[in-house]
Design an enzyme around this catalytic site. Structure first.
Site, mmCIF file in Angstrom:
data_model
loop_
_atom_site.group_PDB
_atom_site.id
_atom_site.type_symbol
_atom_site.label_atom_id
_atom_site.label_comp_id
_atom_site.label_asym_id
_atom_site.label_seq_id
_atom_site.Cartn_x
_atom_site.Cartn_y
_atom_site.Cartn_z
ATOM 1 N N GLY A 22 34.035 6.367 36.339
ATOM 2 C CA GLY A 22 35.040 6.382 35.282
ATOM 3 C C GLY A 22 36.418 6.261 35.913
ATOM 4 N N SER A 41 23.493 3.044 32.733
ATOM 5 C CA SER A 41 24.960 2.992 32.803
ATOM 6 C C SER A 41 25.496 1.570 32.654
ATOM 7 C CB SER A 41 25.439 3.565 34.141
ATOM 8 O OG SER A 41 26.828 3.358 34.265
ATOM 9 N N HIS A 53 38.929 18.415 40.681
ATOM 10 C CA HIS A 53 39.561 19.412 39.803
ATOM 11 C C HIS A 53 38.803 20.715 40.023
ATOM 12 C CE1 HIS A 53 41.503 21.234 36.447
ATOM 13 N NE2 HIS A 53 40.683 20.856 35.486
HETATM 14 N N1 LIG Z 1 41.009 11.062 34.575
HETATM 15 C C1 LIG Z 1 41.778 11.212 35.663
HETATM 16 O O1 LIG Z 1 42.557 10.321 36.024
HETATM 17 C C2 LIG Z 1 41.686 12.467 36.491
HETATM 18 C C3 LIG Z 1 42.808 12.908 37.234
HETATM 19 C C4 LIG Z 1 42.648 13.991 38.112
HETATM 20 C C5 LIG Z 1 41.405 14.627 38.209
HETATM 21 N N2 LIG Z 1 40.357 14.199 37.424
HETATM 22 C C6 LIG Z 1 39.062 14.852 37.586
HETATM 23 O O2 LIG Z 1 38.131 13.880 38.065
HETATM 24 C C7 LIG Z 1 36.821 14.192 37.579
HETATM 25 C C8 LIG Z 1 36.243 12.967 36.868
HETATM 26 O O3 LIG Z 1 37.035 12.730 35.724
HETATM 27 P P1 LIG Z 1 37.140 11.276 35.070
HETATM 28 O O4 LIG Z 1 38.200 11.360 34.015
HETATM 29 O O5 LIG Z 1 37.247 10.247 36.151
HETATM 30 O O6 LIG Z 1 35.696 11.181 34.381
HETATM 31 P P2 LIG Z 1 35.187 10.059 33.361
HETATM 32 O O7 LIG Z 1 36.017 8.830 33.445
HETATM 33 O O8 LIG Z 1 35.052 10.658 32.006
HETATM 34 O O9 LIG Z 1 33.711 9.786 33.957
HETATM 35 C C9 LIG Z 1 32.902 8.835 33.393
HETATM 36 C C10 LIG Z 1 31.737 8.571 34.333
HETATM 37 O O10 LIG Z 1 30.887 9.718 34.379
HETATM 38 C C11 LIG Z 1 29.533 9.292 34.171
HETATM 39 N N3 LIG Z 1 28.761 10.332 33.479
HETATM 40 C C12 LIG Z 1 29.056 10.939 32.309
HETATM 41 N N4 LIG Z 1 28.113 11.840 31.995
HETATM 42 C C13 LIG Z 1 27.196 11.788 33.010
HETATM 43 C C14 LIG Z 1 25.984 12.480 33.256
HETATM 44 N N5 LIG Z 1 25.544 13.419 32.425
HETATM 45 N N6 LIG Z 1 25.291 12.156 34.396
HETATM 46 C C15 LIG Z 1 25.738 11.215 35.255
HETATM 47 N N7 LIG Z 1 26.884 10.518 35.068
HETATM 48 C C16 LIG Z 1 27.591 10.818 33.954
HETATM 49 C C17 LIG Z 1 29.662 8.061 33.298
HETATM 50 O O11 LIG Z 1 28.482 7.338 33.501
HETATM 51 P P3 LIG Z 1 27.958 6.176 32.514
HETATM 52 O O12 LIG Z 1 28.531 4.925 33.111
HETATM 53 O O13 LIG Z 1 26.495 6.282 32.630
HETATM 54 O O14 LIG Z 1 28.477 6.483 31.132
HETATM 55 C C18 LIG Z 1 30.893 7.385 33.874
HETATM 56 O O15 LIG Z 1 30.553 6.574 34.993
HETATM 57 C C19 LIG Z 1 36.983 15.415 36.686
HETATM 58 O O16 LIG Z 1 36.715 16.566 37.453
HETATM 59 C C20 LIG Z 1 38.448 15.371 36.298
HETATM 60 O O17 LIG Z 1 39.002 16.638 35.962
HETATM 61 C C21 LIG Z 1 40.469 13.146 36.574
#
Ligand SMILES: NC(=O)c1ccc[n+]([C@@H]2O[C@H](COP(=O)([O-])OP(=O)(O)OC[C@H]3O[C@@H](n4cnc5c(N)ncnc54)[C@H](OP(=O)(O)O)[C@@H]3O)[C@@H](O)[C@H]2O)c1
Length: 329
Positions: free
Chosen positions: A25, A50, A107
């Site tokens: 993601g 996925s 995080h």
């Molecule tokens: N968003 C940011 O820019 C940001 C900034 C700082 C820190 N963070 C931290 O980084 C971490 C990731 O956040 P994110 O926003 O990058 O996440 P995200 O975009 O919501 O993650 C989506 C990904 O997670 C996979 N996924 C979802 N449910 C799953 C499951 N049950 N089993 C396996 N894979 C699964 C999805 O797979 P599919 O392709 O199969 O749907 C997709 O590839 C978190 O701890 C967040 O707090 C994020």
């Protein structure tokens, strides 16, 4: 507070490991590409169904099912959404990560609130980017980086901190500055900032300003430009020059209005509310409430999204952004 830069890191540590990134993601996409370009052996762990499999393979990344990716790695990076991480740890990481491996978080939430209690033989570290995924990748590609925070929760190997610095190097954080923190500090400050300032505070400030003008009979289009569109111009100035520098760059009228009126909007009542929010974060009350929300399949989030989409500021905004030729999201 000391900042660490590339020269303080040892890139060979992360380059000597096989890394499994779970999730493709916002962060997974950026961090896996940065790891690859930093010369690190990386495999993406993606579920069989996925939709990210094709784009990941097109980006030149090796892809495996999550359990297989973890079993073949000695470092696992948890980049799936925070709310699913406890299940992913229980079902995929805990049973498959080799003894003495390392678990990396972006995080501190699930460790700080004990929603994941990792095996004692693992190093448990945090490398949290101070930026969204797009910036983490774009800055890296441009030869820069976003700042990052590192922390160690569990140091089974004796070298967890050095590994965290090495991972931060691979993400380009050492080009901008790495701050050493703790899971607790990162979690509490991150939650507070998003509730009081960045998300909750800012969106409610914009909506209240817009509604006040529209209720007083002004055109919604004008209210949109004044109270929402121009936020970016001011935010860019604050980002580049700080609050004092922004104030010195605007008109005397705007600057005088800021000094004499701003504290009437964000006054003692708002500051008291901020302290109350911080108290709920520190006591765990917010995390418990969020847990109930997730278990009930996000009723508050779903209702909030529907209400926000239906609001005048959104319908007017979508139309105006369209006319300005900007992408609608
Ligand atoms: N968003 C940011 O820019 C940001 C900034 C700082 C820190 N963070 C931290 O980084 C971490 C990731 O956040 P994110 O926003 O990058 O996440 P995200 O975009 O919501 O993650 C989506 C990904 O997670 C996979 N996924 C979802 N449910 C799953 C499951 N049950 N089993 C396996 N894979 C699964 C999805 O797979 P599919 O392709 O199969 O749907 C997709 O590839 C978190 O701890 C967040 O707090 C994020």
């Amino acid at each position: 507070m000391r900042l660490f830069y590339d020269a303080d890191t040892d890139p060979t540590l992360i380059r000597a490991r096989r890394v499994a990134v779970l999730g493709f993601g916002a962060q997974g996409r950026a961090q896996s590409a940065n790891l690859k370009d930093s010369g690190v052996a990386v495999t993406l762990g993606l579920r069989a169904a996925s939709k990210s499999r094709t784009p990941a393979e097109a980006a030149g990344l090796g892809v495996a099912e999550p359990a297989a990716a973890v079993a073949g790695a000695s470092v696992v990076v948890m980049l799936v959404p925070d709310e699913v991480q406890p299940d992913v740890y229980r079902d995929v990481v805990g049973p498959n990560l080799a003894k003495g491996g390392a678990l990396v978080f972006a995080h501190g939430y699930n460790i700080h609130y004990r929603r994941i209690q990792p095996r004692m033989d693992l190093d448990v570290i945090m490398v949290a980017p101070n930026g969204i995924g797009e910036q983490v990748r774009a800055q890296y590609v441009a030869g820069h980086g976003v700042p990052g925070m590192i922390a160690v929760h569990q140091d089974a190997s004796g070298s967890a901190r050095a590994l965290a610095l090495s991972y931060a190097w691979a993400q380009g954080h050492g080009r901008a500055g790495i701050i050493e923190s703790s899971f607790r500090e990162e979690t509490e400050t991150d939650l507070f900032a998003e509730q009081a300032v960045l998300c909750g505070g800012l969106t409610h400030l914009i909506a209240a300003g817009f509604d006040t003008l529209v209720e007083a009979g002004y055109a919604p289009e004008i209210a949109y430009f004044c109270c929402l569109h121009e936020v970016k111009l001011i935010a860019d100035m604050i980002y580049a020059r700080g609050v004092a520098g922004m104030r010195e760059s605007i008109s005397a009228t705007a600057e005088f209005g800021d000094y004499t009126r701003g504290s009437r909007v964000i006054g003692p009542e708002s500051r008291a509310a901020m302290r109350a929010l911080l108290g709920e974060i520190r006591s765990g009350a917010f995390a418990a409430e969020l847990q109930r929300e997730i278990q009930a399949d996000k009723p508050v989030i779903k209702a909030g999204r529907a209400a926000a989409r239906a609001a005048l500021i959104e319908t007017i905004g979508a139309e105006l952004r369209d006319r300005m030729g900007r992408p609608k999201r």
